[in-house]
Structure formats: C-alpha cells, structure tokens
Design an enzyme around this catalytic site. Structure first.
Site, PDB file in Angstrom:
ATOM      1  N   GLY A  21      97.010   9.347   3.600  1.00 16.02           N
ATOM      2  CA  GLY A  21      96.959   8.705   4.667  1.00 16.02           C
ATOM      3  C   GLY A  21      96.807   6.981   4.263  1.00 16.02           C
ATOM      4  O   GLY A  21      96.150   6.310   4.905  1.00 16.02           O
ATOM      5  N   GLU A  51      97.998  14.670  -0.783  1.00 16.45           N
ATOM      6  CA  GLU A  51      99.435  15.157  -0.314  1.00 16.45           C
ATOM      7  C   GLU A  51      99.929  13.615   0.165  1.00 16.45           C
ATOM      8  O   GLU A  51     100.490  13.570   1.342  1.00 16.45           O
ATOM      9  CB  GLU A  51      99.609  16.126   0.993  1.00 16.45           C
ATOM     10  CG  GLU A  51      98.469  15.650   2.056  1.00 16.45           C
ATOM     11  CD  GLU A  51      98.634  16.765   3.024  1.00 16.45           C
ATOM     12  OE1 GLU A  51      98.486  16.572   4.073  1.00 16.45           O
ATOM     13  OE2 GLU A  51      98.258  18.144   2.618  1.00 16.45           O
ATOM     14  N   PRO A  52     100.136  12.774  -0.886  1.00 16.77           N
ATOM     15  CA  PRO A  52     100.683  11.244  -0.550  1.00 16.77           C
ATOM     16  C   PRO A  52     102.065  11.390  -0.104  1.00 16.77           C
ATOM     17  O   PRO A  52     102.945  11.999  -0.894  1.00 16.77           O
ATOM     18  CB  PRO A  52     100.206  10.498  -1.686  1.00 16.77           C
ATOM     19  CG  PRO A  52     100.119  11.637  -2.772  1.00 16.77           C
ATOM     20  CD  PRO A  52      99.671  12.738  -2.083  1.00 16.77           C
ATOM     21  N   GLY A  53     102.464  10.684   0.839  1.00 20.00           N
ATOM     22  CA  GLY A  53     104.069  10.374   1.171  1.00 20.00           C
ATOM     23  C   GLY A  53     104.334   8.875   1.186  1.00 20.00           C
ATOM     24  O   GLY A  53     104.846   8.394   0.364  1.00 20.00           O
ATOM     25  N   ARG A  76     110.646   3.364  13.378  1.00 18.97           N
ATOM     26  CA  ARG A  76     109.362   3.113  13.230  1.00 18.97           C
ATOM     27  C   ARG A  76     108.852   1.809  14.176  1.00 18.97           C
ATOM     28  O   ARG A  76     107.794   1.901  14.685  1.00 18.97           O
ATOM     29  CB  ARG A  76     109.008   3.122  11.920  1.00 18.97           C
ATOM     30  CG  ARG A  76     109.207   4.160  11.053  1.00 18.97           C
ATOM     31  CD  ARG A  76     108.586   4.105   9.659  1.00 18.97           C
ATOM     32  NE  ARG A  76     107.150   3.869   9.747  1.00 18.97           N
ATOM     33  CZ  ARG A  76     106.604   2.987   9.291  1.00 18.97           C
ATOM     34  NH1 ARG A  76     106.929   1.746   9.069  1.00 18.97           N
ATOM     35  NH2 ARG A  76     105.133   2.872   9.367  1.00 18.97           N
ATOM     36  N   TYR A 103     106.176   3.245  16.650  1.00 18.94           N
ATOM     37  CA  TYR A 103     104.784   2.908  16.226  1.00 18.94           C
ATOM     38  C   TYR A 103     104.426   1.779  16.167  1.00 18.94           C
ATOM     39  O   TYR A 103     103.352   1.084  15.614  1.00 18.94           O
ATOM     40  CB  TYR A 103     104.844   3.665  14.619  1.00 18.94           C
ATOM     41  CG  TYR A 103     104.895   4.925  14.422  1.00 18.94           C
ATOM     42  CD1 TYR A 103     104.277   5.938  15.262  1.00 18.94           C
ATOM     43  CD2 TYR A 103     105.985   5.563  13.637  1.00 18.94           C
ATOM     44  CE1 TYR A 103     104.510   7.242  15.113  1.00 18.94           C
ATOM     45  CE2 TYR A 103     106.182   6.905  13.587  1.00 18.94           C
ATOM     46  CZ  TYR A 103     105.570   7.702  14.006  1.00 18.94           C
ATOM     47  OH  TYR A 103     105.721   9.033  13.971  1.00 18.94           O
ATOM     48  N   CYS A 153     122.514   1.161  22.750  1.00 20.37           N
ATOM     49  CA  CYS A 153     122.539   1.012  24.303  1.00 20.37           C
ATOM     50  C   CYS A 153     121.291   0.850  25.071  1.00 20.37           C
ATOM     51  O   CYS A 153     121.368   0.786  26.072  1.00 20.37           O
ATOM     52  CB  CYS A 153     123.621   1.967  24.924  1.00 20.37           C
ATOM     53  SG  CYS A 153     122.635   3.522  24.966  1.00 20.37           S
TER      54      CYS A 153
END
Length: 412
Positions: free
Chosen positions: A218, A259-261, A298, A302, A328
């Site tokens: 995170g 667990e970085p993404g 995104r 978000y 659309c």
C-alpha cells in the site's frame, strides 16, 4: 522514458498503447530491498493483480521476487513462468472452499481470511500449512474503495477473533505458519503503517510455529511533479528494528514479507492515446482521445490523478483542456487540466499507468483492448497484440434461432 522514444513506439505499434519501462521496475525493487537490507530474511512478493502480463511476471521472477495472487487464475498465470510454487502466496477473498483446495494441490502458500473456511480447510487438510489474514481495524489508504483494513471491511479476520482462530487450530490440529495483513493502498503516513504492524506482532506472538509475517503493502507513489510519497527508507529504518526485536523475542529468525504492486510498476507504465477531436464548447475545450474508461478506469472509479503530457507538442503554449474518451458515457480523464496546446492527431501520454490500468480494462462498447509493449535495456518487445474482432467473437457461439411468426394488425 524520453518522449521521442514514446512517440516512436506509438508510431510503430499504434494507439492506444501501454508501455512499461523495466528499468524503473528494477529500480523500485532494488529500492525496497535496500531499505530493508538489515533484515535477515526478506521476501518481496509482487502483487500480480496490479499488472498481470506473463512477461512482467517473468521479469519479477528473474529479479528474485515471489508472486502474490488473489485468484486461481492468477496462480495459473504465475506458474506459466516456471516459478517454484512455494514462491507464490494465494490470498483470496470470499472464494469457495473448492477453489482453495484446487490451489492447495498446486503447492502454493495458502492464506485464508475468514473463520468458516479456515475451520473447514483445517478439518479436511490439517497437514497443509496455512497463513491467516488479520483485519487490524485501521482506516488507511488514499480512497475508501482501496481501504481494506477498517472495522467494516470484508477483508480479513478481526483482531478480536484471534481466540476463535486459536480454538480452530486446537480443534483441527492445523498448522498456522504465517500472519498477514493489508490495510489499504496509497498509505502516506508511516506511523499508521507502524501502528498496524505492532498489532500484527501481538497476534503473531500467540502462535508457536510462525515462519513469516506478511505486512502487505500500500505504499504511495508520486502521481504528479513534486508529489509526496511514502518514505520507504524511513519505514525501513523503523520497521526492521522492530522486526528484528520481535524475532529475538520470538526465538526464531522468521521471514519479513511484503506484497507491493503499485509501488513496483505504477511509475514504470505509460499509456499513449491519440487525439481524435478537439472540441470547443461555450465553457470548455475538450480533447477527445481514442480511448476511454474501457482502457483506463481509475480516474472514473477512484478519482485517480494521472499526469498528462502532450508528447507531440511539449513546447506548445499551455492551455486548459478536459481530456475525455470515446465511450458512450461520461469518461473524463482530466478536467480543466493545464497541458501544452493540443491538436488533432497529437499523442497524449498518461503517466503512472503501470498499476491497475490494463489489468482493469474491458471490452465495453465492444472496443478492442490495447497492445502492450515492454522495454528492456532500451529494446522494445510487443508482449500483447492489439485485439481484433475475431478475439471478441472467439468464445461467442452463434446459434440458429427458430423463426417466429408475428401477427400484424391491419387497420380498417
């Protein structure tokens, strides 16, 4: 990457186009390993969901990373790289016992986040080591949709239910070999992160055979020039000291996992889109690009910020544009954004497009998914072809429908 190289790639492969710079990925990976170099056993598991192209997964495997997965399909994708199943951790949410059992057969590390499945799995497979995901009841993250460690979250087993976990372990004789948490994404305040880790240490002390503690990730990355981000180096100084003290107290050198993404791939990604139309209304200048939220959701989902530059005319006079797509429905990437003057056929570059961009794309409006290109040591490789109509029709079955007679009313 230099804008001239990006323009060349847009010309070579067409638009819209995703481009990934592996030099940045490797740099971010090395930055994390350096920040926690004082820990004896460190393991970084790349979060596959952020960007799941198998070539990216293979690149991480070659860096020495493990892989963090959330579905049996992500596990299967990961295994195509030839990675050792033991280097994969599987952390689903709300899936069936059957799926968890199918993944367990593949030899990966299982991580369970609810009591009922934990008990069922322990009764049937007490010999298989299991990690448990704890909900620390901490609100953290840059958006409510990506804050997953608070009290009302669907993720994890509440810290107040640890006695229930222990009772399940006692009744089933199963082996809990890891403790896990993930509080959310875009965490800037390392004190919030450290507060959650202290909670996790307290939980881990209550189990005798822990091999690892997984602190999730995170970490926040910068989204615009001069933006702030998580101070990884300072977090490393504070957390590794606490972790080493915990290992001494626990009497065993366990593994510290992350667990970085987004931290690893966000800044490595560029999304290139061509301007179809520049439209002036009474109050707004719209730049319509050949994409939409079908390719990059995104900003709409978000309220995420993606810095946008006009790489075709970088020295042009700045003007204010709303950058929108061709879907659309309203698909606004940026409102009233200051960008170098835009003309039709210009190529716009959306920065920070490596994480949760292509992996969340769809065929909405029956639009094709874009191509993906990976750049390694300055050389570009096509790692996903642009879709065609045959790809969209591939799994559709054309059935022969019976003819229906219709009654027609003739007016007098």
């Amino acid at each position: 990457m230099e804008r001239t190289q990006l323009l060349e790639l847009a010309t070579k492969y067409g638009s819209p186009l995703y481009v990934y710079d592996t030099d940045i990925i490797a740099s971010q990976f090395n930055r994390l390993t350096t920040a926690f170099s004082g820990v004896k056993n460190l393991k970084l598991n790349y979060a596959v969901k952020a960007l799941s192209n198998v070539n990216i997964l293979q690149f991480f495997k070659n860096l020495g990373a493990g892989l963090d997965t959330v579905s049996i399909q992500e596990v299967q994708l990961s295994l195509t790289t030839g990675i050792d199943p033991k280097r994969i951790i599987y952390t689903p949410n709300g899936v069936s016992l059957q799926e968890i059992e199918e993944v367990a057969k593949l030899g990966v590390q299982i991580n369970i986040d609810n009591l009922s499945i934990l008990e069922l799995f322990g009764q049937k497979h007490p010999e298989i080591p299991v990690c448990v995901r704890i909900n620390p009841h901490i609100m953290a993250g840059g958006n409510s949709k990506i804050s997953v460690g608070h009290i009302d979250s669907k993720f994890g087993i509440s810290i107040h239910q640890v006695p229930h976990i222990k009772r399940v372990v006692e009744n089933t004789k199963m082996n809990i070999n890891g403790i896990h948490m993930h509080t959310g994404s875009d965490i800037l305040d390392i004190d919030t992160f450290l507060r959650a880790t202290d909670i996790l240490f307290d939980v881990a002390k209550q189990f005798d055979n822990i091999d690892f503690i997984d602190f999730g990730s995170g970490f926040k990355v910068p989204y615009k020039p001069n933006d702030i981000s998580t101070d990884i180096e300072q977090l490393g100084i504070q957390l590794k000291e606490r972790f080493n003290e915990f290992c001494t107290e626990y009497g065993k050198d366990i593994t510290l996992m992350f667990e970085p993404g987004k931290f690893l791939v966000s800044e490595a990604g560029y999304f290139l889109a061509k301007v179809n139309v520049v439209k002036q209304t009474t109050s707004t200048v719209f730049a319509h690009v050949d994409s939409g939220f079908n390719h990059l959701v995104r900003p709409m989902m978000y309220d995420a910020y993606h810095h946008i530059t006009n790489i075709s005319n970088p020295e042009g006079r700045d003007r204010y544009y709303s950058v929108v797509g061709y879907i659309c429905e309203t698909d606004t990437f940026a409102s009233n954004r200051r960008i170098a003057e835009i003309s039709e056929e210009d190529v716009l570059c959306f920065h920070n497009a490596g994480a949760y961009c292509f992996s969340m794309a769809s065929n909405y409006n029956s639009r094709y998914l874009p191509a993906e290109v990976m750049v390694v040591d300055g050389k570009d490789y096509l790692i996903r072809k642009r879709q065609t109509i045959q790809d969209i029709l591939h799994n559709q079955e054309m059935v022969k429908l019976p003819k229906k007679e219709t009654k027609q009313t003739v007016s007098a």
